[in-house]
Design an enzyme around this catalytic site. Structure first.
Site, PDB file in Angstrom:
ATOM      1  N   SER A   5      26.349  50.180   4.046  1.00 11.32           N
ATOM      2  CA  SER A   5      25.033  50.499   4.603  1.00 11.32           C
ATOM      3  C   SER A   5      23.967  49.494   4.187  1.00 11.32           C
ATOM      4  CB  SER A   5      24.612  51.910   4.170  1.00 11.32           C
ATOM      5  OG  SER A   5      24.646  52.022   2.761  1.00 11.32           O
ATOM      6  N   ASP A  58      15.978  57.668  -2.553  1.00  8.97           N
ATOM      7  CA  ASP A  58      16.838  56.532  -2.216  1.00  8.97           C
ATOM      8  C   ASP A  58      16.289  55.294  -2.913  1.00  8.97           C
ATOM      9  OD1 ASP A  58      18.370  54.523  -1.179  1.00  8.97           O
ATOM     10  OD2 ASP A  58      18.049  55.034   0.934  1.00  8.97           O
ATOM     11  N   HIS A  85      18.800  51.531  -0.963  1.00  4.88           N
ATOM     12  CA  HIS A  85      18.470  50.831   0.277  1.00  4.88           C
ATOM     13  C   HIS A  85      17.040  50.305   0.210  1.00  4.88           C
ATOM     14  CE1 HIS A  85      21.775  53.653   1.378  1.00  4.88           C
ATOM     15  NE2 HIS A  85      22.201  52.583   2.031  1.00  4.88           N
TER      16      HIS A  85
END
Length: 624
Positions: A346, A589, A592
């Site tokens: 990702s 998060d 990312h």
């Protein structure tokens, strides 16, 4: 004639001392008075005297080119425009004027234009002082037909070239020997010079310097005998291209620009892109927040309510060079007709979406940028492909978080358990092996509980290891991938990159145990707070060194370690689940990156890498 004979004196035909006045009266009846005869005598004597004076005058002035050319055997201009300019010069000598009919002649479709002749009044006024200085005699300045300094030097070049080529080369032929403009400098080629409202186009590149600057060579050229002209002019002509104010001025400037571009490429080729610092740059980001509807909700921090925006305004600055700002238009041209493929987890999806947004922002018709299957969300599928129709290329993503295959084997209880085949490359590999540019990555999934513990998980052939160290498992998986690249990817067609590990910044826990980064709004400014270089990346480097295929390592680990401020944190989604609403700070998060943001810098480095590759390829082609 009968009447003339009838009244002629007897014996006049044999008289050698025939009276001129009588003949004139005979041939021109109008000259019948004594006053008319006297005027005719005076005018004839005056005309002969002036002609002899001008023809044999030892003046060094170039004001009488017509008479000079009469008695000079070195040059014979052939173009009609040459006669035009000579007659206008003689005319101006007698009447002391600076005006001419050149404009009319140049505008006349039946009169061939002279590329050396000035066509605008502002050219004349600009070069006035230059010609007045170079065309003096006995400390007296005559009023001359003014020409730009460039024209004076052109005419000098004409004399030399024509003499050298046995008087057989015309002005047009001489004009052809000027150096062509560099193709690379498209702004310089076929330059259009606008002067005084007029538009003058030249096949050589006229610059502003060529219009206004005096020509030093022309002011020192004596007009003596043909041999003197040849010896005194030929030397400056050899150095013609380095003289300021010459038509080839843009050629020199273009060469300097080309050298600067070469120096930039050479510096980038030698530069370590990954050792540097983040600097504040208000010209960033590369695309406006909210301008790219293709960004996943997970990365759309501003759309999810993040209030601070300074994290978008940083540029990565290597220590030993300056990365060029990514020119999306040029990148579109670099990718024309190609396939750019991202393969990995990702974090590569993060980079993939960044690239699409940067390129899409430069496309005029946004409707011609679309996902091949019409998808607008990019999680859950094995692959995605964006088409840039006007440029005939694709930017694709293949999901393969380990780069080797995830597998299943029967368990003792009759159920299936998940394993990781360290000996098999990802299933989709055949679909992208022929791509023009491939960017691989793996890393974060190797930190999860199952992979980090390594119990009953790693498999080779039919054998499942009871326990295997994660670092050894990573080495075997990367070795499997490297062998596949060496065997299946054609290095003469495909460029291969491997993007390194992207740093995480969980504080007080991990991604699934309350780790947080929501309070971070500025990058780390002291290297001592950076984490240790991941051991897995050292394993990767050793594998890359032993490969036959050249793989460029995008070592972004350190540069991302500075950016604790760039993660989505709590701004990773808009709609929270009931459990997330109870403790929103627990679900953050910090792996990312927000977009626009840090992955844009990864793509700028990729862009610089492609520029260097293109430059080296062209250099090799020149040598060959």
């Amino acid at each position: 004639m009968a009447e003339a004979t009838k009244y002629s004196p007897i014996g006049a035909a044999s008289n050698n001392n025939l009276n001129l006045g009588t003949d004139l009266k005979t041939l021109f009846p109008v000259l019948k008075t004594r006053r008319a005869v006297t005027f005719a005598y005076a005018f004839t004597i005056f005309f002969v005297a002036v002609t002899i004076f001008l023809a044999f005058s030892p003046s060094q002035n170039a004001s009488s080119p017509w008479f000079t050319n009469i008695f000079s055997s070195s040059t014979l201009p052939t173009a009609p425009s040459s006669y035009k300019s000579q007659l206008s010069s003689v005319f101006s000598y007698f009447f002391n004027t600076t005006s001419s009919n050149d404009d009319d002649n140049n505008n006349n479709p039946f009169y061939p234009p002279d590329p050396f002749t000035n066509t605008t009044s502002s050219f004349t006024s600009t070069s006035r002082s230059a010609n007045a200085t170079s065309q003096t005699h006995d400390n007296t300045t005559r009023a001359e037909p003014l020409q730009p300094a460039t024209t004076a030097l052109h005419n000098t070049t004409l004399v030399t070239s024509t003499t050298t080529n046995n008087s057989s080369q015309s002005r047009a032929d001489t004009f052809k020997v000027k150096p062509p403009p560099l193709k690379q400098e498209s702004d310089a080629a076929n330059h259009t010079s606008k002067t005084g409202g007029a538009k003058v186009e030249t096949t050589a590149n006229l610059t502003s310097n060529a219009v206004s600057a005096p020509a030093p060579a022309a002011s020192h050229v004596p007009v003596g005998t043909p041999h003197q002209n040849l010896s005194s002019v030929s030397a400056p002509v050899k150095a013609n291209y380095s003289v300021k104010g010459v038509v080839s001025g843009n050629y020199t400037a273009s060469l300097a620009k080309k050298q600067s571009y070469d120096e930039l490429m050479e510096s980038l080729a030698k530069c370590d892109f990954f050792h540097g610092e983040w600097v504040k740059d208000d010209s960033y980001p590369l695309y406006k927040p909210g301008s790219c509807p293709l960004i996943d909700e997970q990365f759309n921090c501003i759309g999810n309510g993040r209030p601070d925006k300074d994290y978008q305004k940083y540029k990565w600055k290597p220590k030993d060079c300056t990365l060029p700002r990514m020119d999306a238009h040029r990148m579109l041209d670099l990718l024309r007709g190609k396939r750019l493929v991202f393969v990995g987890d990702s974090l590569n999806r993060n980079m993939w979406e960044s690239m699409i947004c940067i390129l899409r922002n430069a496309v005029k018709d946004k409707k011609k940028v679309y996902e091949v299957n019409g998808r607008v969300h990019f999680r859950g599928e094995a692959s995605y492909s964006f088409i840039f129709k006007d440029y005939n290329f694709t930017v694709e993503l293949f999901v393969s978080p380990f780069l080797v295959q995830e597998w299943e084997v029967p368990d003792k209880n009759g159920t299936k358990k998940e394993t990781l085949r360290l000996d098999l490359v990802g299933r989709s590999s055949d679909q992208y092996k022929d791509a023009d540019i491939i960017v691989f990555n793996t890393g974060h999934w190797w930190t999860h509980d199952k992979t980090s513990k390594g119990k009953d998980y790693y498999q080779e052939g039919s054998h499942v290891y009871n326990e295997l160290n994660v670092l050894e498992a990573f080495r075997r998986a990367i070795t499997t991938w490297s062998r596949w690249v060496d065997a299946k990817v054609n290095p003469s067609k495909s460029m291969v990159f491997f993007r390194g590990y992207s740093a995480s910044h969980f504080s007080g826990g991990q991604w699934n145990s309350g780790g947080a980064c929501d309070s971070e709004t500025v990058p780390i400014d002291n290297e001592k707070y950076l984490t240790e270089y991941p051991p897995k990346m050292r394993v990767l480097e050793k594998v890359l060194q032993n490969m036959k295929t050249h793989v460029s390592y995008l070592n972004i680990t350190r540069m991302t370690d500075f950016r604790k401020d760039g993660h989505p944190s709590i701004y990773r989604k808009q709609n929270l689940s009931p459990e997330e609403r109870k403790s929103p700070l627990r679900y953050q998060d910090c792996s990312h990156w927000c977009l626009p943001g840090v992955p844009d810098a990864w793509n700028e480095i990729l862009y610089a890498e492609l520029l260097v590759r293109q430059y080296k390829k062209k250099q090799q082609q020149k040598k060959a």
